[in-house]
Write a protein that holds these residues in place. Sequence first.
Motif, PDB file in Angstrom:
ATOM      1  N   ILE A   1       0.844  -1.212   0.000  1.00 57.00           N
ATOM      2  CA  ILE A   1       0.000   0.000   0.000  1.00 57.00           C
ATOM      3  C   ILE A   1       0.877   1.258   0.000  1.00 57.00           C
ATOM      4  O   ILE A   1       0.656   2.190  -0.785  1.00 57.00           O
ATOM      5  CB  ILE A   1      -0.958  -0.011   1.214  1.00 57.00           C
ATOM      6  N   ALA A   2       1.900   1.266   0.849  1.00 54.02           N
ATOM      7  CA  ALA A   2       2.764   2.460   0.943  1.00 54.02           C
ATOM      8  C   ALA A   2       3.542   2.663  -0.358  1.00 54.02           C
ATOM      9  O   ALA A   2       3.666   3.789  -0.856  1.00 54.02           O
ATOM     10  CB  ALA A   2       3.716   2.320   2.124  1.00 54.02           C
ATOM     11  N   ALA A   3       4.050   1.563  -0.925  1.00 52.37           N
ATOM     12  CA  ALA A   3       4.838   1.669  -2.158  1.00 52.37           C
ATOM     13  C   ALA A   3       3.982   2.246  -3.277  1.00 52.37           C
ATOM     14  O   ALA A   3       4.371   3.206  -3.957  1.00 52.37           O
ATOM     15  CB  ALA A   3       5.380   0.298  -2.552  1.00 52.37           C
ATOM     16  N   TYR A   4       2.794   1.670  -3.479  1.00 52.98           N
ATOM     17  CA  TYR A   4       1.952   2.097  -4.595  1.00 52.98           C
ATOM     18  C   TYR A   4       1.330   3.480  -4.349  1.00 52.98           C
ATOM     19  O   TYR A   4       1.115   4.241  -5.293  1.00 52.98           O
ATOM     20  CB  TYR A   4       0.853   1.062  -4.852  1.00 52.98           C
ATOM     21  N   ASN A   5       1.046   3.809  -3.094  1.00 51.96           N
ATOM     22  CA  ASN A   5       0.395   5.109  -2.854  1.00 51.96           C
ATOM     23  C   ASN A   5       1.392   6.253  -2.730  1.00 51.96           C
ATOM     24  O   ASN A   5       1.069   7.393  -3.050  1.00 51.96           O
ATOM     25  CB  ASN A   5      -0.451   5.064  -1.581  1.00 51.96           C
ATOM     26  N   GLU A   6       2.613   5.944  -2.248  1.00 57.56           N
ATOM     27  CA  GLU A   6       3.529   7.049  -1.911  1.00 57.56           C
ATOM     28  C   GLU A   6       4.936   6.880  -2.482  1.00 57.56           C
ATOM     29  O   GLU A   6       5.818   7.678  -2.158  1.00 57.56           O
ATOM     30  CB  GLU A   6       3.648   7.164  -0.379  1.00 57.56           C
ATOM     31  N   GLY A   7       5.151   5.845  -3.288  1.00 55.29           N
ATOM     32  CA  GLY A   7       6.528   5.541  -3.679  1.00 55.29           C
ATOM     33  C   GLY A   7       6.943   5.989  -5.066  1.00 55.29           C
ATOM     34  O   GLY A   7       8.056   5.701  -5.513  1.00 55.29           O
ATOM     35  N   GLU A   8       6.082   6.729  -5.747  1.00 55.24           N
ATOM     36  CA  GLU A   8       6.306   7.016  -7.159  1.00 55.24           C
ATOM     37  C   GLU A   8       7.598   7.817  -7.437  1.00 55.24           C
ATOM     38  O   GLU A   8       8.384   7.467  -8.313  1.00 55.24           O
ATOM     39  CB  GLU A   8       5.089   7.787  -7.672  1.00 55.24           C
TER      40      GLU A   8
END
Length: 387
Positions: A276-283
């Motif tokens: 969740i963190a990677a896809y929501n905030e990792g761009e």
Amino acid sequence: MTTYNFDQPTERRHTNSYKWDSPQDGVLPMWVADMDFKTAPAVIEALRKRVEHGIFGYTKVPDEFYQAIISWFSRRHEWTIEKDWILYTSGVVPAVSAIIKGLTQPGDAVLIQTPVYNCFFSSIRNNGCTVAENKLIYQDNTYTIDFEDFERQCAREDVKLFLLCSPHNPAGRIWSQAELQKMGNICIRHNVMILSDEIHCELAMPGSHFIPMASVSEEIQHNCVTCVSPSKAFNIAGLQISVIVAENAEWKAKIDKALNINEVCDVNPFGVLALIAAYNEGEQWLDALCSYIYDNYKALCAFFHEHMPYIPITKLEGTYLVWADCSSLGTSDAITELLEREGKVLVNSGTMYGADDKDGFIRINIACQRERMMEGLRRIHTVFKRE
Ligand SMILES: Cc1ncc(COP(=O)(O)O)c(C=O)c1O
């Protein structure tokens, strides 16, 4: 704009790292496909909060998990996924294995494009299937598809499933829209289901554009099951989380059943939150990572060009795995062994991926600090130096 320091040295020995703690002391590991970088700050923060809670019971996968996947693939890859199409499991290898089990019968053949990721061979055989091979064509430092042979293989009575590696490990290819469409349409024509392993899809080098196989057309989407995970690009493979996307409801039900039979339908709290963190905030972090890896690749090419021009380097469109043609020096296994023994650098032999030993390929993992990579290249050079 935040900047990220991928040059920051990291110490991985004595952390139970498969990559670092398996080789002998003093050997520089450039083999197993994980990275020497810390994951994205947002992922670390999400995990830190979860650790502080201190209770690690069984996990329920929340709606945010599905929303994060749907939003990411729509934003990054222009692919519209519905929640109903999504299954999860503890890794892409368990996913591939369950999909083969769910969609084929023992004795069926599964088509792969060799050389290719080693676990493809074992997943096929472990499910009682046989391997059908469509050898990729190596020419001008890159790989292309032998479509005539591909169609011949698909037309075989026993070939029921095509296991695509996209982007391709170890060939470094990101398949073009035209190539995907052609493969997809041939499979439809011959009633061959497609299983697309897209674990490396976030690792597109600048100038290369990744396209999900299932996004090419509605017909192909209906004939395709996709496996993805943030594990490669965000360096969280140890957290064991992966996603299966199957628009075809009948196939999804069969795969779900196979996941249950294999008892790999539960995941852990860290994998879920990390995704969740990677896809929501990792761009932003991911974009910076890809450009760092590409700079590593360019530095590697320059080094080989200057010091070892007799070792051609395959073009890298995706992944952080460099495929080097050492055929002028010997066979793959002998070279790999020599590099470990005399150069104290550990790479993978091409034979692991079904390449011919005499073709002399080795796979070099360049997802590390540039200085560390250069040290590895200097070690390779000491072994292969021609005065
Ligand atoms: C194409 C491909 N699929 C799957 C995996 C491994 O997936 P997992 O660790 O999620 O089982 C790898 C690892 O290198 C890979 O290259």
